[in-house]
Design a protein around this motif. Structure first.
Motif, short mmCIF file in Angstrom:
data_model
loop_
_atom_site.label_atom_id
_atom_site.label_comp_id
_atom_site.label_asym_id
_atom_site.label_seq_id
_atom_site.Cartn_x
_atom_site.Cartn_y
_atom_site.Cartn_z
N PHE A 93 -6.95 13.35 -4.52
CA PHE A 93 -6.19 12.34 -3.78
C PHE A 93 -6.93 11.01 -3.66
CE2 PHE A 93 -4.16 16.23 -2.31
CZ PHE A 93 -2.81 15.87 -2.29
N ALA A 94 -7.86 10.74 -4.56
CA ALA A 94 -8.63 9.50 -4.46
C ALA A 94 -7.76 8.27 -4.71
CB ALA A 94 -9.81 9.51 -5.43
N LYS A 95 -6.85 8.35 -5.68
CA LYS A 95 -6.07 7.17 -6.06
C LYS A 95 -5.21 6.62 -4.92
CE LYS A 95 -4.09 6.92 -10.07
NZ LYS A 95 -3.28 7.28 -11.27
N PRO A 96 -4.41 7.45 -4.24
CA PRO A 96 -3.60 6.87 -3.16
C PRO A 96 -4.45 6.30 -2.01
CG PRO A 96 -3.44 9.27 -3.16
CD PRO A 96 -4.11 8.87 -4.44
N GLY A 140 -14.91 4.34 2.49
CA GLY A 140 -15.23 4.58 1.10
C GLY A 140 -15.62 6.02 0.85
N ILE A 141 -16.43 6.58 1.74
CA ILE A 141 -16.82 7.99 1.63
C ILE A 141 -15.60 8.90 1.77
CG2 ILE A 141 -18.14 9.82 2.77
CD1 ILE A 141 -20.25 7.70 3.45
N ALA A 142 -14.70 8.54 2.69
CA ALA A 142 -13.49 9.34 2.87
C ALA A 142 -12.63 9.32 1.60
CB ALA A 142 -12.69 8.80 4.06
N ALA A 143 -12.55 8.16 0.94
CA ALA A 143 -11.76 8.06 -0.29
C ALA A 143 -12.34 8.94 -1.39
CB ALA A 143 -11.70 6.61 -0.76
N ALA A 144 -13.67 8.91 -1.52
CA ALA A 144 -14.32 9.74 -2.54
C ALA A 144 -14.17 11.22 -2.21
CB ALA A 144 -15.79 9.37 -2.66
N THR A 145 -14.25 11.56 -0.94
CA THR A 145 -14.06 12.95 -0.53
C THR A 145 -12.64 13.41 -0.86
OG1 THR A 145 -15.64 12.65 1.27
CG2 THR A 145 -14.18 14.56 1.40
N ALA A 146 -11.67 12.54 -0.66
CA ALA A 146 -10.29 12.87 -1.02
C ALA A 146 -10.17 13.15 -2.51
CB ALA A 146 -9.36 11.74 -0.61
N GLY A 147 -11.02 12.50 -3.31
CA GLY A 147 -11.01 12.73 -4.74
C GLY A 147 -11.37 14.15 -5.12
N HIS A 148 -12.13 14.82 -4.26
CA HIS A 148 -12.49 16.22 -4.51
C HIS A 148 -11.24 17.10 -4.53
CE1 HIS A 148 -14.88 19.83 -4.61
NE2 HIS A 148 -14.38 20.26 -3.46
N GLY A 158 13.77 6.99 -6.32
CA GLY A 158 13.25 7.99 -7.24
C GLY A 158 11.92 7.63 -7.87
N LEU A 159 11.15 6.76 -7.19
CA LEU A 159 9.87 6.31 -7.73
C LEU A 159 8.68 7.05 -7.11
CD1 LEU A 159 10.49 2.44 -7.78
CD2 LEU A 159 10.72 4.07 -9.68
N ALA A 160 8.93 7.93 -6.15
CA ALA A 160 7.84 8.63 -5.48
C ALA A 160 7.26 9.72 -6.38
CB ALA A 160 8.33 9.24 -4.16
N ALA A 161 5.93 9.84 -6.35
CA ALA A 161 5.20 10.87 -7.09
C ALA A 161 5.60 10.90 -8.57
CB ALA A 161 5.43 12.24 -6.46
N THR A 162 5.72 9.72 -9.17
CA THR A 162 6.11 9.63 -10.58
C THR A 162 4.92 9.47 -11.51
OG1 THR A 162 6.46 7.25 -10.24
CG2 THR A 162 8.39 8.68 -10.08
N ILE A 163 3.74 9.25 -10.97
CA ILE A 163 2.53 9.12 -11.78
C ILE A 163 1.87 10.49 -11.91
CG2 ILE A 163 0.23 8.06 -11.90
CD1 ILE A 163 1.35 5.64 -10.53
N ALA A 164 1.32 10.76 -13.08
CA ALA A 164 0.69 12.06 -13.34
C ALA A 164 -0.35 12.37 -12.27
CB ALA A 164 0.04 12.05 -14.72
N PRO A 165 -0.39 13.60 -11.76
CA PRO A 165 -1.33 13.95 -10.70
C PRO A 165 -2.78 13.79 -11.14
CG PRO A 165 -0.30 15.92 -11.62
CD PRO A 165 0.43 14.76 -12.18
N SER A 215 0.83 -1.21 0.00
CA SER A 215 0.00 0.00 0.00
C SER A 215 0.87 1.25 0.00
CB SER A 215 -0.92 0.01 1.22
OG SER A 215 -1.80 -1.10 1.21
N ALA A 216 1.91 1.26 0.82
CA ALA A 216 2.78 2.44 0.90
C ALA A 216 3.50 2.69 -0.41
CB ALA A 216 3.78 2.25 2.04
N HIS A 217 3.99 1.64 -1.02
CA HIS A 217 4.71 1.82 -2.29
C HIS A 217 3.79 2.35 -3.38
CE1 HIS A 217 7.46 1.08 -5.61
NE2 HIS A 217 6.50 0.40 -6.21
N LEU A 218 2.61 1.77 -3.50
CA LEU A 218 1.68 2.20 -4.54
C LEU A 218 1.19 3.63 -4.30
CD1 LEU A 218 -0.45 -1.04 -5.00
CD2 LEU A 218 1.35 -0.16 -6.50
N ALA A 219 0.88 3.95 -3.04
CA ALA A 219 0.41 5.30 -2.72
C ALA A 219 1.52 6.33 -2.96
CB ALA A 219 -0.07 5.37 -1.28
N ALA A 220 2.75 5.96 -2.63
CA ALA A 220 3.87 6.89 -2.79
C ALA A 220 4.18 7.17 -4.26
CB ALA A 220 5.12 6.35 -2.10
N LYS A 221 3.75 6.30 -5.16
CA LYS A 221 3.95 6.56 -6.58
C LYS A 221 2.98 7.63 -7.07
CE LYS A 221 5.11 3.32 -9.41
NZ LYS A 221 5.13 2.12 -10.27
N ASP A 222 1.88 7.83 -6.33
CA ASP A 222 0.90 8.85 -6.71
C ASP A 222 1.20 10.20 -6.08
OD1 ASP A 222 -1.00 7.42 -8.37
OD2 ASP A 222 -1.49 6.26 -6.58
#
Length: 345
Positions: free
Chosen positions: A123-126, A112-120, A169-176, A70-77
């Motif tokens: 930040f939904a993906k991480p 789930g609601i918190a994740a969708a709210t983060a999307g506003h 150098g893999l952190a925040a490498t995916i398009a925002p 989870s940490a690795h995938l989230a850190a790529k976002d």
């Protein structure tokens, strides 16, 4: 005759080109493979903690896997600091439910609601990536008699993964991610909350020891961008079927799970290698890895049935909920629906 032949040849070429494009779209063959150096860093960040923990502490390796992956995938976002906060928060939500399946039905919709709210705020993906592995907390794989040790393993694995991801150098490498409108976030929150509640309930009560696959697959399909929902569902379904078939056929050749386990060892780095080129190929390799190792404790025919059944249920439920959400969005904010259709190709 030459002119007719040329026209026929052109028509055949056009049909062949369309067929090739369709197949490529289905398996998403594009881009360059992940460099082996990045593959090694990914394995070091996400796979090393559960391997070490499994050798010394047995089933506590599940907590290490949840945290590190989870940490690795989230850190790529997002940046590692934000990723750490997200993964720690979703982890706490899982700990609240540990050994208390009734709590999961209350907590899952809220997260789930918190994740969708983060999307506003884009930040939904991480957050959803954290939920993909958080759903494993609803399964029977997690030991509930060592909460303190599990919490320590979770935190240390998360910190290790974040640090390695940053140094590589893999952190925040995916398009925002683009922030979503308040109307879209509200509809997505309703879809995600309802889907999580249904999938967790059904998975816990009707799908056996590996019922966590149902909510896990549902959450994975809900990853933004949502315009690619249906194509991603097809890709995941094909990858799951092919990966399951490979391990099932291997089980027909040998009944010894320790001869099948090496398939998982080979498939995991290969999956990360081809991920930028083909999501279908990545899911195929990931399915092989997961089933090959779970086969050590569970017969492969049982695993194959459970995996395919949960994939089918998750795809069906996601499609229905997405259709309802799209209908509501059409009435509330039609321009957002048109944007989704455009993003989906």
């Amino acid at each position: 005759m030459p002119r007719l032949s040329a026209r026929m040849g052109g028509r055949d070429l056009s049909f062949a080109a369309k067929a090739e494009r369709y197949v490529k779209d289905l398996v998403r063959v594009s881009g360059d493979p992940m460099p082996w150096k990045a593959v090694g860093a990914t394995l070091l960040a996400a796979a090393l903690p559960p391997v070490i923990c499994g050798v010394f502490f047995g089933k506590l390796a599940i907590a290490a896997l949840i945290a590190s992956m989870s940490a690795h995938l989230a850190a790529k976002d997002v940046r590692t600091g934000s990723a750490g906060l997200i993964v720690f928060s979703t982890g706490l939500a899982g700990f609240v439910c540990l050994g208390r399946p009734e709590m999961t039905l209350l907590v899952a919709p809220m997260v789930g609601i918190a994740a969708a709210t983060a999307g506003h705020y884009g930040f939904a993906k991480p957050v959803i990536r954290g939920l993909i592995f958080w759903t494993i907390f609803t399964s029977q794989l997690i030991p509930t008699d060592q909460p303190e040790a599990m919490f320590l393993v979770y935190c240390l694995s998360m910190l290790w993964s974040l640090r390695v991801t940053h140094l590589a150098g893999l952190a925040a490498t995916i398009a925002p991610e683009e922030p979503a409108s308040s109307q879209y976030s509200a509809i997505f929150a309703a879809v995600l909350a309802v889907g999580l509640a249904i999938s967790v309930y059904v998975g816990q009560r009707h799908l056996g020891a590996h019922g966590f696959w149902f909510p896990l697959t549902f959450v994975a399909l809900c990853l933004p961008p949502h315009g690619q929902l249906f194509s991603r569902t097809w890709q995941r379904a094909i990858g799951t079927i092919v990966g399951t078939l490979v391990v099932f056929l291997a089980g027909l050749v040998t009944t010894d799970p320790w001869w099948i386990a090496p398939l998982g060892v080979v498939a995991l780095p290969l999956g990360f290698r081809i991920l930028p080129q083909s999501y279908t190929g990545f899911i195929t390799c990931l399915t092989i890895t997961v089933l090959a190792f779970l086969n050590i404790a569970t017969p492969i025919d049982t695993l194959a049935f459970e995996r395919l059944a949960t994939m089918g249920l998750a795809a069906l439920m996601t499609g229905v909920l997405a259709a309802i959400g799209a209908l509501v969005l059409w009435f509330v904010k039609p321009e957002a629906l048109r944007s989704l259709t455009k993003d989906g190709g």
